[in-house]
Design a protein around this motif. Sequence first.
Motif, PDB file in Angstrom:
ATOM      1  N   GLY A 228       0.814  -1.209   0.000  1.00  0.00           N
ATOM      2  CA  GLY A 228       0.000   0.000   0.000  1.00  0.00           C
ATOM      3  C   GLY A 228       0.843   1.253   0.000  1.00  0.00           C
ATOM      4  N   LEU A 229       1.924   1.210   0.762  1.00  0.00           N
ATOM      5  CA  LEU A 229       2.801   2.381   0.796  1.00  0.00           C
ATOM      6  C   LEU A 229       3.413   2.632  -0.571  1.00  0.00           C
ATOM      7  CD1 LEU A 229       3.965   4.571   2.566  1.00  0.00           C
ATOM      8  CD2 LEU A 229       5.826   3.040   3.193  1.00  0.00           C
ATOM      9  N   SER A 230       3.743   1.561  -1.288  1.00  0.00           N
ATOM     10  CA  SER A 230       4.279   1.727  -2.640  1.00  0.00           C
ATOM     11  C   SER A 230       3.284   2.460  -3.524  1.00  0.00           C
ATOM     12  CB  SER A 230       4.609   0.362  -3.265  1.00  0.00           C
ATOM     13  OG  SER A 230       5.522  -0.338  -2.474  1.00  0.00           O
ATOM     14  N   VAL A 231       2.013   2.062  -3.448  1.00  0.00           N
ATOM     15  CA  VAL A 231       0.985   2.732  -4.259  1.00  0.00           C
ATOM     16  C   VAL A 231       0.934   4.213  -3.915  1.00  0.00           C
ATOM     17  CG1 VAL A 231      -1.476   2.899  -4.724  1.00  0.00           C
ATOM     18  CG2 VAL A 231      -0.403   0.668  -4.549  1.00  0.00           C
ATOM     19  N   TYR A 232       0.942   4.499  -2.612  1.00  0.00           N
ATOM     20  CA  TYR A 232       0.867   5.905  -2.201  1.00  0.00           C
ATOM     21  C   TYR A 232       2.079   6.691  -2.676  1.00  0.00           C
ATOM     22  CZ  TYR A 232       0.838  10.089   0.460  1.00  0.00           C
ATOM     23  OH  TYR A 232       0.883  11.412   0.803  1.00  0.00           O
ATOM     24  N   LEU A 233       3.265   6.075  -2.593  1.00  0.00           N
ATOM     25  CA  LEU A 233       4.473   6.779  -3.017  1.00  0.00           C
ATOM     26  C   LEU A 233       4.419   7.084  -4.513  1.00  0.00           C
ATOM     27  CD1 LEU A 233       7.211   4.915  -0.962  1.00  0.00           C
ATOM     28  CD2 LEU A 233       6.444   7.256  -0.680  1.00  0.00           C
ATOM     29  N   VAL A 234       3.875   6.152  -5.311  1.00  0.00           N
ATOM     30  CA  VAL A 234       3.746   6.428  -6.739  1.00  0.00           C
ATOM     31  C   VAL A 234       2.847   7.652  -6.944  1.00  0.00           C
ATOM     32  CG1 VAL A 234       2.797   5.577  -8.910  1.00  0.00           C
ATOM     33  CG2 VAL A 234       4.202   4.093  -7.510  1.00  0.00           C
ATOM     34  N   LEU A 235       1.764   7.718  -6.187  1.00  0.00           N
ATOM     35  CA  LEU A 235       0.873   8.878  -6.301  1.00  0.00           C
ATOM     36  C   LEU A 235       1.616  10.172  -5.969  1.00  0.00           C
ATOM     37  CD1 LEU A 235      -2.100   9.572  -6.789  1.00  0.00           C
ATOM     38  CD2 LEU A 235      -2.425   9.486  -4.321  1.00  0.00           C
ATOM     39  N   LEU A 236       2.362  10.141  -4.876  1.00  0.00           N
ATOM     40  CA  LEU A 236       3.120  11.330  -4.469  1.00  0.00           C
ATOM     41  C   LEU A 236       4.142  11.714  -5.530  1.00  0.00           C
ATOM     42  CD1 LEU A 236       3.353  13.241  -2.064  1.00  0.00           C
ATOM     43  CD2 LEU A 236       5.158  11.807  -1.172  1.00  0.00           C
ATOM     44  N   LEU A 237       4.761  10.692  -6.136  1.00  0.00           N
ATOM     45  CA  LEU A 237       5.761  10.966  -7.161  1.00  0.00           C
ATOM     46  C   LEU A 237       5.122  11.591  -8.390  1.00  0.00           C
ATOM     47  CD1 LEU A 237       7.954   7.796  -6.799  1.00  0.00           C
ATOM     48  CD2 LEU A 237       8.723  10.143  -6.599  1.00  0.00           C
ATOM     49  N   VAL A 238       3.944  11.109  -8.771  1.00  0.00           N
ATOM     50  CA  VAL A 238       3.286  11.689  -9.941  1.00  0.00           C
ATOM     51  C   VAL A 238       2.942  13.155  -9.676  1.00  0.00           C
ATOM     52  CG1 VAL A 238       1.173  11.632 -11.308  1.00  0.00           C
ATOM     53  CG2 VAL A 238       2.406   9.531 -10.868  1.00  0.00           C
ATOM     54  N   ILE A 239       2.431  13.443  -8.474  1.00  0.00           N
ATOM     55  CA  ILE A 239       2.046  14.824  -8.171  1.00  0.00           C
ATOM     56  C   ILE A 239       3.259  15.736  -8.129  1.00  0.00           C
ATOM     57  CG2 ILE A 239       1.068  16.332  -6.402  1.00  0.00           C
ATOM     58  CD1 ILE A 239      -0.845  14.066  -5.715  1.00  0.00           C
ATOM     59  N   THR A 240       4.293  15.339  -7.368  1.00  0.00           N
ATOM     60  CA  THR A 240       5.475  16.204  -7.294  1.00  0.00           C
ATOM     61  C   THR A 240       6.162  16.277  -8.647  1.00  0.00           C
ATOM     62  OG1 THR A 240       6.743  14.316  -6.465  1.00  0.00           O
ATOM     63  CG2 THR A 240       5.950  15.906  -4.841  1.00  0.00           C
ATOM     64  N   GLY A 241       6.111  15.191  -9.412  1.00  0.00           N
ATOM     65  CA  GLY A 241       6.717  15.209 -10.738  1.00  0.00           C
ATOM     66  C   GLY A 241       6.025  16.206 -11.651  1.00  0.00           C
ATOM     67  N   ILE A 242       4.707  16.217 -11.631  1.00  0.00           N
ATOM     68  CA  ILE A 242       3.965  17.178 -12.459  1.00  0.00           C
ATOM     69  C   ILE A 242       4.330  18.599 -12.057  1.00  0.00           C
ATOM     70  CG2 ILE A 242       1.666  18.090 -12.934  1.00  0.00           C
ATOM     71  CD1 ILE A 242       0.620  15.262 -12.827  1.00  0.00           C
ATOM     72  N   LEU A 243       4.432  18.844 -10.758  1.00  0.00           N
ATOM     73  CA  LEU A 243       4.806  20.186 -10.307  1.00  0.00           C
ATOM     74  C   LEU A 243       6.187  20.566 -10.811  1.00  0.00           C
ATOM     75  CD1 LEU A 243       3.413  20.266  -6.673  1.00  0.00           C
ATOM     76  CD2 LEU A 243       2.553  21.462  -8.679  1.00  0.00           C
ATOM     77  N   GLU A 244       7.117  19.611 -10.791  1.00  0.00           N
ATOM     78  CA  GLU A 244       8.454  19.909 -11.293  1.00  0.00           C
ATOM     79  C   GLU A 244       8.424  20.228 -12.774  1.00  0.00           C
ATOM     80  OE1 GLU A 244      11.853  17.812  -8.686  1.00  0.00           O
ATOM     81  OE2 GLU A 244      10.686  16.409  -9.890  1.00  0.00           O
ATOM     82  N   MET A 245       7.488  19.618 -13.510  1.00  0.00           N
ATOM     83  CA  MET A 245       7.435  19.852 -14.950  1.00  0.00           C
ATOM     84  C   MET A 245       7.154  21.302 -15.292  1.00  0.00           C
ATOM     85  SD  MET A 245       5.488  16.500 -16.363  1.00  0.00           S
ATOM     86  CE  MET A 245       5.277  17.144 -18.008  1.00  0.00           C
ATOM     87  N   PHE A 246       6.627  22.066 -14.350  1.00  0.00           N
ATOM     88  CA  PHE A 246       6.378  23.477 -14.624  1.00  0.00           C
ATOM     89  C   PHE A 246       7.672  24.271 -14.750  1.00  0.00           C
ATOM     90  CE2 PHE A 246       1.889  24.602 -14.343  1.00  0.00           C
ATOM     91  CZ  PHE A 246       1.330  23.404 -13.958  1.00  0.00           C
ATOM     92  N   PHE A 247       8.775  23.691 -14.270  1.00  0.00           N
ATOM     93  CA  PHE A 247      10.007  24.462 -14.277  1.00  0.00           C
ATOM     94  C   PHE A 247      11.171  23.762 -14.950  1.00  0.00           C
ATOM     95  CE2 PHE A 247       8.667  28.037 -11.900  1.00  0.00           C
ATOM     96  CZ  PHE A 247       7.696  27.592 -11.033  1.00  0.00           C
ATOM     97  N   TYR A 248      11.118  22.426 -15.053  1.00  0.00           N
ATOM     98  CA  TYR A 248      12.271  21.707 -15.584  1.00  0.00           C
ATOM     99  C   TYR A 248      12.344  21.868 -17.101  1.00  0.00           C
ATOM    100  CZ  TYR A 248      15.355  17.918 -16.910  1.00  0.00           C
ATOM    101  OH  TYR A 248      16.376  17.200 -17.460  1.00  0.00           O
TER     102      TYR A 248
END
Lengths: 413, 145, 352
Positions: free
Chosen positions: C34-54
Amino acid sequence: MQTIRLFLASLLLCLSLLGAAWLQSRQPRPVSLLPTLTGQVEYCLTCHADLPEISPSHPVETFGCVLCHGGERLALDADLAHSTMRGGRNPSEFAVVEASCGSGDCHSGTAQDQRDHIQRAVTSVQGTYAGAIASIRFTYGAQSDQTARLGVYPVQDDHLTTATGLASLGTFDPSQESSPSVKAFADYCLDCHLSAEPLPGAQYARLTGCAACHTPTANTDLDQPVHHLTTAIPYTQCNTCHNRGNYDLRQMQFHPRTDQPVDRLHDYYQPIAQFVRCEWTLDCVDCHTRFEAMGDGDIHSNKKEIQYIQCRTCHGTLDELPLTRTIAGQDDLALRMAFLNPVIDLKVGDTVLVTEQGEPLWNTRQLADGAFELFGKATGQRFTFRPVMGTACEQKLDQQESRDCHECHSVKR
Amino acid sequence: MNKKQGPVSKLHRRDFIMVALKGTLGLSSTLGLIGLIRFLGYQSDPAPQTEFELGPASNFPPGSRTPVPEAQAVLYHMPAGFIALSLVCPHLGCVINSVEQGYACPCHGSRFDAQGQVLNGPAREPMRVLRVEQTPGGQLILYTG
Amino acid sequence: MKANPTRPSFFHHLHPPTIPAPQARFRYTLGAGGLSVYLVLLLVITGILEMFFYVPSPGEAAESVQTLAFLVPYGWLVRNLHYWAAQLLVVVAIIHLLRVVFTGAYAPPRRFNYLLGLALLLLSLLLDFTGYVLRWDEGVQWALVAGTNLVKSIPILGEGLYRLVVGGTQPGPAALIRFYAWHIFGLTLALVGVGAWHLFRVRRDGGIAVPPPEARRDASRISRFELVRREALAAILATAVLIVVASILPAPIAPPIREGSPLAAEARPPWFFLWVQQLLKWGDPFIFGVLIPVMVIVLLAGIPYWLPNPRPDELGRWFPAGNRAASLLLVILVIILLLLTILALSPLSTFP
């Protein structure tokens, strides 16, 4: 029970977010600078806003910091920001000077557009130390004549303009020398060329590369960085290497002076030498020209080949007036040098002294009555003098070297 | 605390914890939202230039109408002094073309006279007047800000 | 939180109505899946945010990372969260793998799902690796040069595969944009797809591995609402912990790769490939850098098929007697990989 756990976990989440917000508020507010020459924003001023402007000709709004120093323009972490800086705190070190002072063809280029500063400094005798190396090696039999073959770093010159210019120098490597005296020379006497780190002590305090002369650090603590470039170089800066003591060529030792000279005439210079008033009143740069100090672009074997200023250059002789030139246009080198160091308000139409090689003595001007005025480059002091012609000078016409003038005009100390 | 309170106090405690839980979650969301807005609000591109040096005033004789392309403007030397008109169309921001008797915008057909007043077209406002100042040394500076 | 038992929400409906209570305990599953699933979700969200600047171009990539790290408000937080969530995902996925093997939860009908899980682990490693390269700073030189050259060492297919991965004859702008495309889209799509399939199979194979009803000592069950509450608790706690870690420990950053950038004296791969770097010190790149790692994967994949499985009544607890061989093999493998990793870090490990 489960709700309590959820509440506690949410509280922890809240606190962690508040902690992050607190950390964000503690970040330094970035101070941006958009230099007109690069068009790329830099944030160095976030931490370094209190640094003085380095010189009037390098305003930070135009140059920024990164163009000269390198470094990471966007990083606010000191280690990362400074990690790619060229030459540490001195980007004019010869190892990196081409990328710093020479970038954008500012101080690196051809003699025609008067942008060959780096080429001249790097091939100069002060830079290569070729003269001292050649003399010592010749004296101790390591080479058969006094033509320089080696310098403290290898250097090449594809464009020779003088009769005595050399095409290249190899590297002086003491481990390849057989004479113990030459090896001792390498051990004890290589502290005074433009790329050598100075001896410890405030009296020797200077940087390397261009800054060795152009950043006035003499008699300061080198740990306190000096952010200053100038062409108004006081004699004290020259004396971080010159007039520092005596050489003993037999023992191959350097005996540094231990006194703290105060009075320039009586304390500073060697007791046995003779000095005329110019020599203890003016700064070195008031007489010694750009070619003499920085080189003329050619590699020379000895400073005698490059040092040529004489008393008669300014004063003339009994039957010759000193050479002069009238400033014809705005682009005249004399005008540009005077603009950089405005001790004299030169204008188009003014007549300045020139040397035998055509170098303008831009801090001089001919006055209406034929006399001349000179302004000290480092002090701004004004002096007036007349040419020798028509005075009571008793010097023989064929003995017009500077040492001949010294016979009468040097001061008894 | 009186442990013999009974079911009423248990409900109060449960409600309180629920309120507290919703409160902390709400606060976390608010903090997160504020952070997100600040994050997305950062502008990396440097602000565009708003001051333009035009050179000596003597370069622009009286009665002249000189385009200043880098500032998207036209400089006029009027009897009263220097003014400039912005070539950014007041309708939707296209760059207006200069024509014989005035100006014409290529995007939606707005027409302006030589003074920048609207002759025709979807634009309702006249062309913006920009400030021009003269330094003591006689240099002109155009302000588009 | 007041859910209606007769009309469960979408989220509640994703879960079975009840699950056995003993196997729902943290001490059984460690919550790793379950934690793995949650971490993937967190990674997608933070990744999208990073895409605004990278910016995925060699001249600007590292500088855009610096912009994020130093200039964007909370950019440091988003970046550090993304980095630590990624490393934690690899660790938690491995813990999940260990748990599944040590509890024998790969036994039929769960063998295929076990393979899907292995695939997810590989995808996570590839995502971690491609993300690491996107920094385009001096710290990633090993990955760029040695890592891509490993691909070239594969016989017959190597050259072609290299051109596919790198997009040219050497790592440069084309490689960067390809790694970016893989990282934000190609691999993410695969991860989400295989992940959804993995979660679907969990339910279709009967949920968390349990013994058959007659062998259960404790027959109690928990409702889907209780399960979701527990997951919410774990998610909130994990977020709080990650925010604290992200606030204290910054993600690595180094000077950008530029013309004349020095290759560090000891170029290091990312931590999860240190064991490969150690292997490579011993010989031929194809054998030690490709073949042996592939064999490790094959060995792991073969556990449910080649080694004895636990009996159905042994399921639902740690270290059943029926799959001792598998547990032993995994322990030995983990120890070897750990040793290789430690060796890679010490300077004594290069043979003269």
